[in-house]
Design an enzyme around this catalytic site. Structure first.
Site, PDB file in Angstrom:
ATOM      1  N   HIS A  21       0.820  -1.223   0.000  1.00  0.00           N
ATOM      2  CA  HIS A  21       0.000   0.000   0.000  1.00  0.00           C
ATOM      3  C   HIS A  21       0.842   1.257   0.000  1.00  0.00           C
ATOM      4  O   HIS A  21       0.336   2.338  -0.286  1.00  0.00           O
ATOM      5  CB  HIS A  21      -0.929  -0.006   1.216  1.00  0.00           C
ATOM      6  CG  HIS A  21      -2.025  -1.021   1.088  1.00  0.00           C
ATOM      7  ND1 HIS A  21      -3.307  -0.704   0.756  1.00  0.00           N
ATOM      8  CD2 HIS A  21      -2.000  -2.369   1.230  1.00  0.00           C
ATOM      9  CE1 HIS A  21      -4.047  -1.796   0.694  1.00  0.00           C
ATOM     10  NE2 HIS A  21      -3.279  -2.825   0.986  1.00  0.00           N
TER      11      HIS A  21
ATOM     12  N   ASP B 227       3.556   9.301  -0.861  1.00  0.00           N
ATOM     13  CA  ASP B 227       2.339   8.576  -0.471  1.00  0.00           C
ATOM     14  C   ASP B 227       2.113   7.444  -1.469  1.00  0.00           C
ATOM     15  O   ASP B 227       2.313   7.646  -2.669  1.00  0.00           O
ATOM     16  CB  ASP B 227       1.134   9.539  -0.519  1.00  0.00           C
ATOM     17  CG  ASP B 227       0.080   9.218   0.530  1.00  0.00           C
ATOM     18  OD1 ASP B 227      -0.009   8.042   0.931  1.00  0.00           O
ATOM     19  OD2 ASP B 227      -0.657  10.133   0.930  1.00  0.00           O
TER      20      ASP B 227
HETATM   21  P1  ADQ Z   1      -3.189   6.037   4.657  1.00  0.00           P
HETATM   22  O1  ADQ Z   1      -1.782   6.483   4.866  1.00  0.00           O
HETATM   23  O2  ADQ Z   1      -4.008   5.880   5.859  1.00  0.00           O
HETATM   24  O3  ADQ Z   1      -3.257   4.719   3.788  1.00  0.00           O
HETATM   25  P2  ADQ Z   1      -5.032   7.386   2.664  1.00  0.00           P
HETATM   26  O4  ADQ Z   1      -4.886   6.658   1.397  1.00  0.00           O
HETATM   27  O5  ADQ Z   1      -5.213   8.841   2.464  1.00  0.00           O
HETATM   28  O6  ADQ Z   1      -3.812   7.207   3.674  1.00  0.00           O
HETATM   29  O7  ADQ Z   1      -6.299   6.824   3.418  1.00  0.00           O
HETATM   30  C1  ADQ Z   1      -6.789   7.419   4.569  1.00  0.00           C
HETATM   31  C2  ADQ Z   1      -8.244   7.001   4.770  1.00  0.00           C
HETATM   32  O8  ADQ Z   1      -8.601   7.268   6.119  1.00  0.00           O
HETATM   33  C3  ADQ Z   1      -9.202   7.768   3.895  1.00  0.00           C
HETATM   34  O9  ADQ Z   1     -10.261   6.923   3.535  1.00  0.00           O
HETATM   35  C4  ADQ Z   1      -9.681   8.894   4.801  1.00  0.00           C
HETATM   36  O10 ADQ Z   1     -10.972   9.401   4.522  1.00  0.00           O
HETATM   37  C5  ADQ Z   1      -9.667   8.208   6.149  1.00  0.00           C
HETATM   38  N1  ADQ Z   1      -9.381   9.214   7.182  1.00  0.00           N
HETATM   39  C6  ADQ Z   1      -8.308  10.006   7.248  1.00  0.00           C
HETATM   40  N2  ADQ Z   1      -8.413  10.845   8.295  1.00  0.00           N
HETATM   41  C7  ADQ Z   1      -9.564  10.562   8.897  1.00  0.00           C
HETATM   42  C8  ADQ Z   1     -10.246  11.084  10.034  1.00  0.00           C
HETATM   43  N3  ADQ Z   1      -9.777  12.100  10.715  1.00  0.00           N
HETATM   44  N4  ADQ Z   1     -11.417  10.524  10.387  1.00  0.00           N
HETATM   45  C9  ADQ Z   1     -11.943   9.534   9.654  1.00  0.00           C
HETATM   46  N5  ADQ Z   1     -11.358   9.008   8.569  1.00  0.00           N
HETATM   47  C10 ADQ Z   1     -10.186   9.514   8.197  1.00  0.00           C
HETATM   48  C11 ADQ Z   1      -2.300   3.787   3.244  1.00  0.00           C
HETATM   49  C12 ADQ Z   1      -1.216   4.389   2.354  1.00  0.00           C
HETATM   50  C13 ADQ Z   1      -1.842   5.211   1.240  1.00  0.00           C
HETATM   51  C14 ADQ Z   1      -2.812   4.345   0.443  1.00  0.00           C
HETATM   52  C15 ADQ Z   1      -3.773   3.614   1.368  1.00  0.00           C
HETATM   53  C16 ADQ Z   1      -4.606   2.594   0.620  1.00  0.00           C
HETATM   54  O11 ADQ Z   1      -0.320   5.202   3.116  1.00  0.00           O
HETATM   55  O12 ADQ Z   1      -0.858   5.744   0.370  1.00  0.00           O
HETATM   56  O13 ADQ Z   1      -3.542   5.152  -0.450  1.00  0.00           O
HETATM   57  O14 ADQ Z   1      -3.096   2.924   2.406  1.00  0.00           O
HETATM   58  O15 ADQ Z   1      -3.818   1.713  -0.104  1.00  0.00           O
END
Ligand code: ADQ
Length: 462
Positions: free
Chosen positions: A156, A365
């Site tokens: 990921h 990311d």
């Molecule tokens: P993350 O580093 O967690 O994921 P991201 O892909 O942006 O980053 O996903 C975050 C998720 O958590 C989103 O669905 C977002 O809406 C939710 N989220 C964030 N802050 C929140 C909050 N305050 N309250 C509720 N929900 C919240 C890892 C990798 C990424 C990759 C994903 C999926 O680091 O690069 O895209 O996995 O593979």
């Protein structure tokens, strides 16, 4: 039909809304296909190492199998090797690597524990799909205890180029363990290429240009990009929930003539949060029309607080937001609303939907699902603008976003101003193209593509 077995560090809890990108994605995939989800139970116990209890629960068509850990296992495997060595290294932050031999041993031990427990649950037709950097050596351990099923792996987070991967202690060992999978999925083509080149240059693997297969140590693995998506319909439906409507109405009333710029993520040094606040500060300096008019809402709940680098970033952000607010706030306007807590997904969807700009500025990311969520809930008649870091995996796909280099604060502030003043016609055009991509590459398509490719590699027909 083959059952699906998913293994990841944390399992989703269907009784609670998922908050991490991985949980959001896998809940969708498993509910669609049915099967077993194995991961850490979230419990720390006093058992002997490797003797943690396995908690089995049935939830709809998904069985969860949660394994307990000892404190030493958790410290070494999770906080230590996974999050103080692999996470910083894979995100190009060699300066933050904090390695110790004990942590690596715990990482290896926990992977072995998972393999032994999983081996007892596996049936001959099962397809196994392992997720993320916590569990890279799991396929090797499963093969060692006799599991011959198809095993796929999805990374990921970004795959760094070989010069950076090499700084990981025992990098060649770790790379070798990748070869016990049948298929490895990466977020982008650039990540898959980094893997293939490391294998070729450092391990003498054989590969043919433009062929995703790589052969080394008598094993062949296919390494390809499978960009992850979101559950578009589910996320969109949140905007119409009563809680979301209420928030939208309240923000609309407050925002007559004002514009919201939104950023949402876990509080992590890879997400470019200080850079984002500096970009916003520069916007206010360079384009003072935004004073008392544009507000940055930054939601960043804490994670991994036991790791030192995370405490440092928290302090930096509190200072920065305080300084910007001290410099620019007026009696009835606060420039940065910084919320260091989690917010319900319903409210997030509502906030995205009324924000003129989704500001997504990671320094590195894997993909970044927030960028896709922002696009998914923009109204077609008056959509906002996605401003996206070129260092997010999503930048490879979402080329109609305004892309920025978040290290270049000055230019990024210009791009942010362009987003805030973009004419409606251009906003609609860009949004139409982005929306089509986000819908097509949704999470169901992602999991289906990956599993179809895994079955194809192993020549399984159903
Ligand atoms: P993350 O580093 O967690 O994921 P991201 O892909 O942006 O980053 O996903 C975050 C998720 O958590 C989103 O669905 C977002 O809406 C939710 N989220 C964030 N802050 C929140 C909050 N305050 N309250 C509720 N929900 C919240 C890892 C990798 C990424 C990759 C994903 C999926 O680091 O690069 O895209 O996995 O593979």
């Amino acid at each position: 039909m083959s059952r699906l077995i998913v293994v990841s560090n944390r399992m989703g809890d269907p009784s609670k809304p998922p908050s991490g990108g991985l949980a959001v994605a896998l809940n969708g995939a498993l509910n669609e296909l049915g099967g077993i989800w194995m991961g850490w139970s979230g419990n720390i116990t006093n058992t002997a190492p490797g003797e943690g209890q396995l908690h089995i629960k049935q939830m709809g068509n998904v069985t969860t199998a949660g394994l307990d850990m000892t404190q030493a296992e958790y410290d070494g495997y999770y906080l230590g090797f996974s999050n103080s060595v692999l996470w910083p290294a894979f995100h190009h932050r060699q300066d933050l690597i904090n390695s110790d031999k004990q942590a690596e041993q715990e990482y290896r031990r926990v992977n072995l524990n998972f393999a032994k427990r999983l081996q007892q649950l596996v049936q001959p037709d099962d397809v196994i799909w392992i997720h993320d950097y916590h569990l890279i050596p799991l396929a090797q351990e499963l093969r060692a205890v006799g599991v011959e099923n198809p095993i796929g792996f999805f990374l990921h987070i970004p795959m760094p180029p070989s010069q950076i991967f090499s700084v990981i202690p025992d990098a060649d060992w770790l790379m070798r363990t990748f070869f016990y999978y049948d298929l490895i999925g990466f977020q982008t083509e650039a990540d898959a290429m980094n893997f293939r080149l490391y294998a070729e240059r450092k391990l003498g693997a054989e590969r043919v240009e433009d062929d995703p297969k790589v052969t080394a140590f008598g094993r062949t693995v296919e390494a390809r990009a499978f960009p992850i998506g979101i559950d578009v319909d589910q996320f969109r439906s949140l905007v119409n929930e009563p809680d979301a409507r209420e928030l939208r109405d309240r923000l609309h009333t407050k925002s007559a003539g004002r514009q919201w710029i939104t950023g949402v993520e876990r509080l992590d040094y890879s997400k470019g949060l200080p850079e984002r606040m500096k970009i916003f500060r520069e916007l206010l300096h360079k384009y003072p029309d935004n004073i008392a008019r544009s507000t940055l809402v930054q939601i960043a709940p804490p994670t991994r607080e036991a790791v030192e680098a995370y405490a440092d970033i928290r302090e930096e952000l509190e200072q920065l937001s305080g300084a910007v607010n001290g410099e620019f706030a007026t009696i009835d306007w606060t420039p940065i609303r910084y919320i260091h807590r989690s917010v319900s997904r319903t409210r997030l969807a509502a906030l995205f939907s009324i924000s003129r700009v989704g500001l997504v500025t990671p320094l590195r990311d894997g993909m970044n699902l927030v960028a896709k969520e922002y696009v998914a809930v923009q109204p077609d008649d008056d959509p906002g603008v996605l401003v996206l870091s070129e260092f997010a995996g999503a930048a490879e796909e979402l080329t109609e976003a305004l892309q920025v280099n978040p290290y270049n604060i000055d230019q990024s502030a210009d791009v942010l101003q362009r987003a805030l003043t973009m004419p409606l016609e251009e906003r609609r055009e860009r949004h139409g193209a982005l929306k089509a991509k986000v819908e097509k590459g949704n999470v169901v398509a992602w999991s289906k593509d990956f599993l179809a490719a895994l079955k194809k590699v192993k020549k399984i027909s159903s």
